[in-house]
Design an enzyme around this catalytic site. Structure first.
Site, short mmCIF file in Angstrom:
data_model
loop_
_atom_site.label_atom_id
_atom_site.label_comp_id
_atom_site.label_asym_id
_atom_site.label_seq_id
_atom_site.Cartn_x
_atom_site.Cartn_y
_atom_site.Cartn_z
N ARG A 1 1.10 -0.22 18.32
CA ARG A 1 0.20 0.07 17.20
C ARG A 1 -1.32 -0.23 17.50
NH1 ARG A 1 -1.85 -2.70 12.14
NH2 ARG A 1 -1.41 -4.48 13.29
N HIS B 1 0.87 -10.51 17.54
CA HIS B 1 -0.63 -10.67 17.42
C HIS B 1 -0.72 -11.81 18.38
CE1 HIS B 1 -4.49 -11.16 16.04
NE2 HIS B 1 -4.44 -9.94 15.35
N THR C 1 0.57 -6.11 2.81
CA THR C 1 -0.66 -5.45 2.56
C THR C 1 -2.06 -6.31 2.17
OG1 THR C 1 0.33 -3.47 2.01
CG2 THR C 1 -1.78 -3.64 0.95
N HIS D 1 4.21 -9.87 14.61
CA HIS D 1 3.27 -9.34 13.69
C HIS D 1 3.69 -7.87 13.07
CE1 HIS D 1 -0.80 -9.02 11.85
NE2 HIS D 1 -1.15 -7.80 12.65
N GLU E 1 -12.57 -2.73 17.07
CA GLU E 1 -11.35 -3.40 17.33
C GLU E 1 -10.86 -3.01 18.54
OE1 GLU E 1 -8.70 -4.64 14.33
OE2 GLU E 1 -10.08 -4.51 12.73
N TRP F 1 -2.39 -9.50 2.72
CA TRP F 1 -2.78 -10.53 3.92
C TRP F 1 -3.59 -9.83 4.97
CZ3 TRP F 1 1.34 -14.46 5.41
CH2 TRP F 1 1.74 -14.98 4.25
N ARG G 1 -3.18 -4.64 22.17
CA ARG G 1 -2.83 -6.05 21.64
C ARG G 1 -1.73 -6.57 22.56
NH1 ARG G 1 -2.59 -5.57 15.22
NH2 ARG G 1 -4.74 -5.86 15.17
N VAL H 1 0.90 -1.20 0.17
CA VAL H 1 0.04 0.06 0.11
C VAL H 1 0.66 1.21 -0.04
CG1 VAL H 1 -0.37 0.05 2.75
CG2 VAL H 1 -1.82 0.97 1.30
N GLY I 1 -9.11 -4.72 8.81
CA GLY I 1 -9.37 -3.40 8.07
C GLY I 1 -8.95 -2.34 8.26
N GLN J 1 -6.46 -8.34 7.28
CA GLN J 1 -7.73 -9.01 7.11
C GLN J 1 -8.81 -7.99 7.84
OE1 GLN J 1 -7.24 -12.13 9.95
NE2 GLN J 1 -6.74 -13.70 8.39
C1 FAD Z 1 -1.61 -11.47 8.09
C2 FAD Z 1 -1.78 -10.03 8.54
C3 FAD Z 1 -2.63 -9.11 8.57
C4 FAD Z 1 -2.94 -7.86 8.92
N1 FAD Z 1 -4.07 -7.19 9.08
C5 FAD Z 1 -3.92 -5.95 9.09
C6 FAD Z 1 -5.33 -5.04 9.22
O1 FAD Z 1 -6.26 -5.82 9.33
N2 FAD Z 1 -5.28 -3.70 9.21
C7 FAD Z 1 -4.17 -2.89 9.13
O2 FAD Z 1 -3.94 -1.90 9.02
N3 FAD Z 1 -2.87 -3.59 9.07
C8 FAD Z 1 -2.87 -5.23 9.12
N4 FAD Z 1 -1.76 -5.59 8.96
C9 FAD Z 1 -0.48 -4.91 8.70
C10 FAD Z 1 -0.31 -4.25 7.43
O3 FAD Z 1 -0.88 -5.26 6.24
C11 FAD Z 1 1.25 -3.72 7.18
O4 FAD Z 1 1.56 -3.12 7.92
C12 FAD Z 1 0.92 -3.13 5.66
O5 FAD Z 1 0.37 -3.52 4.61
C13 FAD Z 1 2.38 -2.54 5.23
O6 FAD Z 1 2.31 -2.06 3.92
P1 FAD Z 1 3.84 -1.74 3.15
O7 FAD Z 1 3.24 -0.84 1.87
O8 FAD Z 1 4.58 -0.75 4.09
O9 FAD Z 1 4.40 -2.90 3.13
P2 FAD Z 1 4.17 -4.55 2.47
O10 FAD Z 1 2.65 -4.56 2.06
O11 FAD Z 1 4.63 -5.28 3.27
O12 FAD Z 1 5.09 -4.40 1.00
C14 FAD Z 1 6.31 -4.32 1.14
C15 FAD Z 1 6.80 -4.43 -0.43
O13 FAD Z 1 8.35 -4.21 -0.45
C16 FAD Z 1 8.55 -5.41 -1.38
N5 FAD Z 1 10.07 -5.76 -0.78
C17 FAD Z 1 10.42 -6.03 0.31
N6 FAD Z 1 11.90 -6.28 0.42
C18 FAD Z 1 12.25 -5.71 -0.85
C19 FAD Z 1 13.53 -5.44 -1.45
N7 FAD Z 1 14.72 -5.82 -0.65
N8 FAD Z 1 13.73 -5.19 -2.67
C20 FAD Z 1 12.45 -4.75 -3.29
N9 FAD Z 1 11.05 -5.08 -2.94
C21 FAD Z 1 11.08 -5.39 -1.56
C22 FAD Z 1 7.53 -6.47 -0.98
O14 FAD Z 1 7.69 -7.49 -2.06
C23 FAD Z 1 6.53 -5.96 -1.03
O15 FAD Z 1 6.07 -5.66 -2.34
C24 FAD Z 1 -1.73 -7.02 8.73
C25 FAD Z 1 -0.28 -7.65 8.55
C26 FAD Z 1 -0.57 -8.75 8.44
C27 FAD Z 1 0.92 -9.55 8.17
#
Ligand code: FAD
Length: 545
Positions: free
Chosen positions: A403, A256, A59, A368, A136, A61, A308, A22, A65, A63
């Site tokens: 968080r 978590h 992102t 988590h 939540e 993954w 949490r 995201v 919201g 669930q």
């Molecule tokens: C199971 C689960 C459930 C969750 N539920 C929620 C929820 O309900 N609500 C909420 O707000 N948050 C939730 N979270 C947390 C949230 O999903 C994450 O904190 C958020 O999506 C992180 O977004 P991001 O864009 O920072 O990173 P990410 O979505 O993790 O994306 C990281 C990106 O970087 C890339 N990357 C990594 N290393 C490298 C590299 N060396 N070179 C190039 N690319 C790289 C990856 O491939 C990926 O594309 C949850 C997390 C998990 C694991």
């Protein structure tokens, strides 16, 4: 790391954005919207192959919201107060104000881009009055918006991926920065490792950029038990550290509390906090509600909806006193509506042979979310000129020591867009003075230890996560320092990840040792009598040069 005479000429772009979750996608879209066309987005996993059509990451993954104030019974001041309270006094109030104030507008933007939130009017999906709002833990109002029941992350990811495709954002999959390129103290690009192939034979490409934005997500893979996807190996954090950026709050790792542990060959999976928000309760193996029962040593007046860290420690204590046997998440009181409200979790339960409408789900805690990260200001600027960070890799100060549930997707949306605005201004000639946190300590650590991954994960899980004390942290530090140094020149992505995990583990342990008192998710069992560092003094580290 250096390009030889036979190496191809480096590519030049305006902005290089690393990561397609995201945060990275929002940054890329924000740059395009501000007229920066020359954007290259890279991800180490294949582009389009991840859930939600992303290039991997947490992102899709998600669930539960995304939290944002949209109801008439709610107020931004309440969201701010809840976030600050969960953060245990360690949040940056300005960053929290920005998050909660700008969040609703980012969600409306996303709804206009095609995200259909549950409850939305099909004729006008951007009419926020119709959106369903869930409760939540530690939220004082129901404000958690969701899509597809418990498929919020996948739906949100699909919407930003579609918008990025429509905007013509250029994406390179299978590309990971082996290191950032730094010249005269400024980050000017990255040395990309392509396709996980050996370093020889043109498998590297140097990209020079007016701005580099790290959006590489978290590092749950540091631990033996985690909810995070395999690619969450802390690469961006390690790259920023190696380049000399300041990192902060790395002692703060959120667990978590309810990760299903079906046993046998079935992989663990997350059961969202929203399930407790709807009324599910926690029991020990004898059926006792250890958080709700005032006679229980683990009682908390907020019961299953306590923050949490409190719930995770209580579940961990029950698991320990049951000789490792899981606690139980009992959602049977919700009956058949569980299936419609949480279709993804229902499917995961069924695949693991569990019927959660009729029987409780065995659960344990797992790592988590990392509240700490690369230190940034509210514009996403790091301490290095030319380098920005946003999303989970960044430490903006919005999460403090704990968080608030569903605030991290929001962080990616809000701070991804803010980073885009600042990068666009910088590329247009505005002076971008780097973030300059005070009170930074130096630490000798460059490549980190070369320990087998499983050994490192077991060490971090045992000594540096749920419960900590000086003795255990010293054991971890000695083990990490005693191991040979990891390679400076990783030949493939697996070696790059191992190097990053080693750096992350070392920084985690060093940070935890520097905070002698308990604070939020950082729980020291030996805190009694320790001279506290105080919530107002974040642990800030920089690599000793
Ligand atoms: C199971 C689960 C459930 C969750 N539920 C929620 C929820 O309900 N609500 C909420 O707000 N948050 C939730 N979270 C947390 C949230 O999903 C994450 O904190 C958020 O999506 C992180 O977004 P991001 O864009 O920072 O990173 P990410 O979505 O993790 O994306 C990281 C990106 O970087 C890339 N990357 C990594 N290393 C490298 C590299 N060396 N070179 C190039 N690319 C790289 C990856 O491939 C990926 O594309 C949850 C997390 C998990 C694991």
């Amino acid at each position: 790391m250096t390009t030889g005479p036979e190496a191809p000429a480096p590519e030049r772009v305006g902005a290089l954005v690393v990561g397609t979750g995201v945060a990275g996608l929002t940054t890329a879209l924000g740059l395009r919207a501000r007229g920066v066309d020359d954007v290259l987005l890279v991800t180490k996993t294949p582009w389009g192959a991840g859930a939600g059509g992303t290039g991997g990451g947490s992102t899709a993954w998600a669930q539960g919201g995304v939290a944002a104030v949209t109801g008439a019974d709610d107020d931004v001041a309440l969201h701010v107060a809840d976030t600050l309270a969960a953060g245990a006094g360690a949040c940056d109030p300005e960053a929290v104000r920005v998050l909660c104030t700008e969040g609703p507008a980012r969600l409306l933007e996303l709804a206009r881009r095609g995200l259909v939130l549950d409850g939305a009017d099909p004729a006008d999906p951007a009419d926020a009055r119709r959106w369903s709002r869930g409760l939540e833990a530690a939220h004082s109002r129901p404000r958690v918006l969701h899509a597809g029941g418990d498929a919020t992350g996948a739906r949100l990811a699909a919407a930003v991926v579609a918008a990025a495709r429509a905007a013509g954002v250029r994406v390179l999959g299978g590309a990971a920065p082996a290191d950032l390129v730094v010249e005269g103290g400024r980050v000017i690009g990255a040395e990309l490792l392509l396709g996980g192939a050996p370093a020889t034979g043109g498998a590297r490409r140097r990209v020079l950029a007016g701005a580099v934005v790290l959006a590489t997500g978290g590092a749950g893979q540091v631990f033996a038990r985690t909810t995070n996807p395999p690619e969450a190996t802390g690469d961006g954090l390690a790259a920023a550290w190696r380049a000399g950026a300041v990192v902060a709050d790395l002692e703060q790792v959120q667990l978590h509390p309810t990760v299903a542990a079906p046993g046998g060959a079935h992989a663990p999976f997350l059961v969202s906090e929203a399930v407790r928000g709807e009324g599910a309760v926690l029991r020990d193996e004898h059926g006792a509600r250890f958080l709700a029962d005032p006679a229980s040593a683990l009682h908390d007046p907020r019961a299953e909806l306590a923050p949490r860290d409190v719930v995770a420690r209580a579940v961990g204590a029950v698991v320990a006193r049951q000789d490792g046997r899981p606690a139980l998440l009992d959602a049977t009181g919700l009956g058949e509506r569980l299936r419609a409200r949480f279709p993804s979790i229902d499917a995961m339960c069924a695949a693991a042979g569990l019927d959660w409408v009729r029987e409780p789900v065995p659960v344990t805690p797992a790592a988590h979310y990392w509240m700490g990260g690369v230190a940034t200001d509210v514009r996403g600027r790091t301490s290095l000129p030319g380098l920005w960070a946003c999303g989970e890799v960044a430490r903006t100060g919005v999460h403090g020591a704990n968080r608030l549930a569903s605030n991290s997707l929001l962080e990616g949306l809000v701070f991804g867009d803010r980073a885009a605005a600042d990068v666009a201004a910088s590329l247009a000639g505005a002076v971008a003075a780097p973030h300059a946190p005070v009170g930074v300590e130096e630490l000798v650590c460059t490549a980190g230890p070369a320990l087998p991954r499983a050994e490192l994960q077991a060490l971090a899980w045992e000594h540096a996560v749920l419960l900590r004390d000086a003795a255990g942290l010293e054991v971890a530090a000695k083990t990490l320092d005693g191991a040979p140094a990891a390679t400076e020149e990783p030949a493939d992505v697996a070696a790059l990840e191992d190097r990053a995990l080693g750096v992350c583990a070392r920084l985690l342990v060093a940070s935890a040792l520097r905070r002698p008192e308990s604070l939020g998710a950082h729980f020291r069992t030996d805190a009694a009598g320790a001279l506290p560092r105080g919530a107002d003094r974040p642990v800030l580290l920089r690599r000793a040069s």
